[in-house]
Scaffold this motif. Sequence first.
Motif, PDB file in Angstrom:
ATOM      1  N   UNK A 183     -85.511 -13.975 -17.269  1.00 36.09           N
ATOM      2  CA  UNK A 183     -86.750 -14.175 -18.030  1.00 36.09           C
ATOM      3  C   UNK A 183     -87.107 -15.653 -18.045  1.00 36.09           C
ATOM      4  N   UNK A 184     -86.084 -16.520 -18.067  1.00 33.81           N
ATOM      5  CA  UNK A 184     -86.341 -17.958 -18.027  1.00 33.81           C
ATOM      6  C   UNK A 184     -87.016 -18.362 -16.720  1.00 33.81           C
ATOM      7  N   UNK A 185     -86.614 -17.705 -15.611  1.00 36.56           N
ATOM      8  CA  UNK A 185     -87.219 -18.009 -14.309  1.00 36.56           C
ATOM      9  C   UNK A 185     -88.722 -17.751 -14.295  1.00 36.56           C
ATOM     10  N   UNK A 186     -89.134 -16.683 -14.947  1.00 41.71           N
ATOM     11  CA  UNK A 186     -90.537 -16.280 -14.819  1.00 41.71           C
ATOM     12  C   UNK A 186     -91.446 -16.903 -15.864  1.00 41.71           C
ATOM     13  N   UNK A 202     -84.774 -20.541 -26.449  1.00 39.43           N
ATOM     14  CA  UNK A 202     -84.045 -19.330 -26.815  1.00 39.43           C
ATOM     15  C   UNK A 202     -84.783 -18.105 -26.274  1.00 39.43           C
ATOM     16  N   UNK A 203     -84.058 -16.999 -26.204  1.00 41.71           N
ATOM     17  CA  UNK A 203     -84.677 -15.765 -25.723  1.00 41.71           C
ATOM     18  C   UNK A 203     -85.843 -15.375 -26.635  1.00 41.71           C
ATOM     19  N   UNK A 204     -85.685 -15.628 -27.924  1.00 39.21           N
ATOM     20  CA  UNK A 204     -86.776 -15.271 -28.840  1.00 39.21           C
ATOM     21  C   UNK A 204     -88.040 -16.058 -28.517  1.00 39.21           C
ATOM     22  N   UNK A 205     -87.853 -17.347 -28.221  1.00 40.40           N
ATOM     23  CA  UNK A 205     -89.009 -18.173 -27.852  1.00 40.40           C
ATOM     24  C   UNK A 205     -89.593 -17.710 -26.521  1.00 40.40           C
ATOM     25  N   UNK A 206     -88.684 -17.381 -25.601  1.00 40.27           N
ATOM     26  CA  UNK A 206     -89.116 -16.921 -24.280  1.00 40.27           C
ATOM     27  C   UNK A 206     -89.988 -15.686 -24.389  1.00 40.27           C
ATOM     28  N   UNK A 218     -91.646 -14.630 -26.870  1.00 40.91           N
ATOM     29  CA  UNK A 218     -92.944 -14.941 -27.500  1.00 40.91           C
ATOM     30  C   UNK A 218     -93.888 -15.559 -26.471  1.00 40.91           C
ATOM     31  N   UNK A 219     -93.344 -16.414 -25.576  1.00 41.95           N
ATOM     32  CA  UNK A 219     -94.175 -17.040 -24.544  1.00 41.95           C
ATOM     33  C   UNK A 219     -94.665 -15.993 -23.553  1.00 41.95           C
ATOM     34  N   UNK A 220     -93.743 -15.086 -23.193  1.00 42.58           N
ATOM     35  CA  UNK A 220     -94.092 -14.045 -22.229  1.00 42.58           C
ATOM     36  C   UNK A 220     -95.127 -13.090 -22.789  1.00 42.58           C
ATOM     37  N   UNK A 221     -95.071 -12.901 -24.088  1.00 46.37           N
ATOM     38  CA  UNK A 221     -95.852 -11.826 -24.667  1.00 46.37           C
ATOM     39  C   UNK A 221     -96.501 -12.235 -25.987  1.00 46.37           C
ATOM     40  N   UNK A 222     -97.417 -13.204 -25.924  1.00 47.51           N
ATOM     41  CA  UNK A 222     -97.992 -13.710 -27.180  1.00 47.51           C
ATOM     42  C   UNK A 222     -98.761 -12.640 -27.958  1.00 47.51           C
ATOM     43  N   UNK A 223     -99.260 -11.620 -27.276  1.00 49.21           N
ATOM     44  CA  UNK A 223    -100.054 -10.596 -27.970  1.00 49.21           C
ATOM     45  C   UNK A 223     -99.182  -9.508 -28.576  1.00 49.21           C
ATOM     46  N   UNK A 224     -97.917  -9.449 -28.136  1.00 48.62           N
ATOM     47  CA  UNK A 224     -97.027  -8.422 -28.681  1.00 48.62           C
ATOM     48  C   UNK A 224     -97.318  -7.030 -28.158  1.00 48.62           C
ATOM     49  N   UNK A 225     -98.143  -6.925 -27.095  1.00 49.16           N
ATOM     50  CA  UNK A 225     -98.490  -5.600 -26.578  1.00 49.16           C
ATOM     51  C   UNK A 225     -97.389  -5.059 -25.683  1.00 49.16           C
ATOM     52  N   UNK A 226     -96.558  -5.950 -25.179  1.00 54.66           N
ATOM     53  CA  UNK A 226     -95.546  -5.580 -24.204  1.00 54.66           C
ATOM     54  C   UNK A 226     -94.204  -5.313 -24.870  1.00 54.66           C
ATOM     55  N   UNK A 227     -93.385  -4.495 -24.210  1.00 61.29           N
ATOM     56  CA  UNK A 227     -92.023  -4.252 -24.682  1.00 61.29           C
ATOM     57  C   UNK A 227     -91.095  -4.982 -23.721  1.00 61.29           C
ATOM     58  N   UNK A 258     -74.411  -6.394 -24.522  1.00 60.34           N
ATOM     59  CA  UNK A 258     -75.375  -5.391 -24.962  1.00 60.34           C
ATOM     60  C   UNK A 258     -76.794  -5.706 -24.549  1.00 60.34           C
ATOM     61  N   UNK A 259     -77.751  -5.325 -25.394  1.00 58.38           N
ATOM     62  CA  UNK A 259     -79.154  -5.464 -25.016  1.00 58.38           C
ATOM     63  C   UNK A 259     -80.032  -5.524 -26.259  1.00 58.38           C
ATOM     64  N   UNK A 260     -81.262  -6.043 -26.066  1.00 59.45           N
ATOM     65  CA  UNK A 260     -82.207  -6.160 -27.183  1.00 59.45           C
ATOM     66  C   UNK A 260     -83.601  -5.778 -26.717  1.00 59.45           C
ATOM     67  N   UNK A 261     -84.368  -5.177 -27.619  1.00 53.71           N
ATOM     68  CA  UNK A 261     -85.760  -4.845 -27.336  1.00 53.71           C
ATOM     69  C   UNK A 261     -86.663  -5.667 -28.255  1.00 53.71           C
ATOM     70  N   UNK A 262     -87.615  -6.379 -27.656  1.00 54.37           N
ATOM     71  CA  UNK A 262     -88.605  -7.151 -28.406  1.00 54.37           C
ATOM     72  C   UNK A 262     -89.936  -6.450 -28.265  1.00 54.37           C
ATOM     73  N   UNK A 263     -90.519  -6.029 -29.377  1.00 52.48           N
ATOM     74  CA  UNK A 263     -91.815  -5.383 -29.299  1.00 52.48           C
ATOM     75  C   UNK A 263     -92.614  -5.601 -30.577  1.00 52.48           C
ATOM     76  N   UNK A 264     -93.880  -5.919 -30.405  1.00 57.22           N
ATOM     77  CA  UNK A 264     -94.801  -6.119 -31.530  1.00 57.22           C
ATOM     78  C   UNK A 264     -94.162  -6.850 -32.703  1.00 57.22           C
ATOM     79  N   UNK A 265     -93.558  -7.999 -32.366  1.00 61.61           N
ATOM     80  CA  UNK A 265     -93.017  -8.844 -33.418  1.00 61.61           C
ATOM     81  C   UNK A 265     -91.675  -8.405 -33.971  1.00 61.61           C
TER      82      UNK A 265
END
Length: 320
Positions: free
Chosen positions: A197-200, A211-215, A217-226, A235-242
């Motif tokens: 994710x840092x690469x893109x 941080x991944x959280x900042x990343x 947010x940069x990737x998905x400022x609108x929160x429309x994406x998962x 493990x793993x984490x899902x970031x969606x709509x805040x």
Amino acid sequence: APRVLTLGETMGLLTGGRIGSLAHVSEAHIGIGGAETNVAVGLSRLGVPVTWIGRVGDDSLGRRVLREIRGEGVDARALLDPEAATGLMLKELRGPGMSRVYYYRAGSAGSRLAATDVPADLVESVGLVHLTGITPLLSDSAHEACLSVVQRARAGGVRVSFDVNYRSTLAPADVAADVLGELVREADLVFGSPEELAYVVPGAVTDDSVTVDELTRTLDPTGAREIVVKRGADGASTYTQGSVVHAPAHRVDVVDTVGAGDAFVAGYLSGDLQHWSATEKLARANTCGAAMCTTPGDWEAAPTPAELEAFLGADGDPVQ
Ligand code: ADP
Ligand code: KDG
């Protein structure tokens, strides 16, 4: 369940018969592998109808690729390219749970994939399109095929999933950042490791303090994406709509982690197509990923629902 469409390159896979350098190990196992068909087999085992589009050479390995994936119930729409050979990977077992892969794929049949290989109306008829960052870096025509499929999916209201899956042997980081970044921005569902994710994210490539959280947010400022971050044994984490959901990995005795990410994606998508919550999707995905780590192959250990249940004991931990 709605059908999934995926496209990419699947190659022959020779795996050293024992631990050691391929400069000395003389026996090997013949198989096949490719990120998108690994996901396709994973989905098929979980009861999801799936179509794969790709090219193979008009040779024994090409026929092997088609026989294996068709045998798994995947609808393979493959072009037998008379002008190029099926690509090949060699997997060297370097130690317990450690392997290294070498590619022999430049100019392969699979890399000659083109937008015209995707039949009219197919994209519009499926429930979800899944692509990885491997395919667009194979050739200009394969890149065009990815962009065309994504445009058709978006125009037809079809959900797009994208696994960054950056392979440094295919393109340098700056080229990959442009090509993969464009596809990330078009996707509804994005999978990647923190490093990928840092690469893109332009500007974040060399900045360790992001941080991944900042990343995300940069990737998905609108929160429309998962955005689903895969962290291997963490493990793993899902970031969606805040909101963020974290899920730990299972503890397993690792034999070979190659293919774990694809098994994870298949598990996640199977839940997504049934409108599961992020927690439910991550739980299934982590179990599929852990199961794949316990065997040498890239896709053979993809679990069925019954195998998933058997893999986890009454306490929810893997039975090994
Ligand atoms: P990739 O294969 O794409 O690099 P990861 O290595 O992050 O992906 O693995 C994908 C998923 O597989 C992880 O999120 C986790 O669920 C599972 N997994 C990977 N490695 C391990 C491990 N050592 N132990 C348990 N689960 C693992
Ligand atoms: O994710 C596993 C894949 O990397 C493997 O099966 C081969 O498609 C492959 C690739 O290009 O690395």
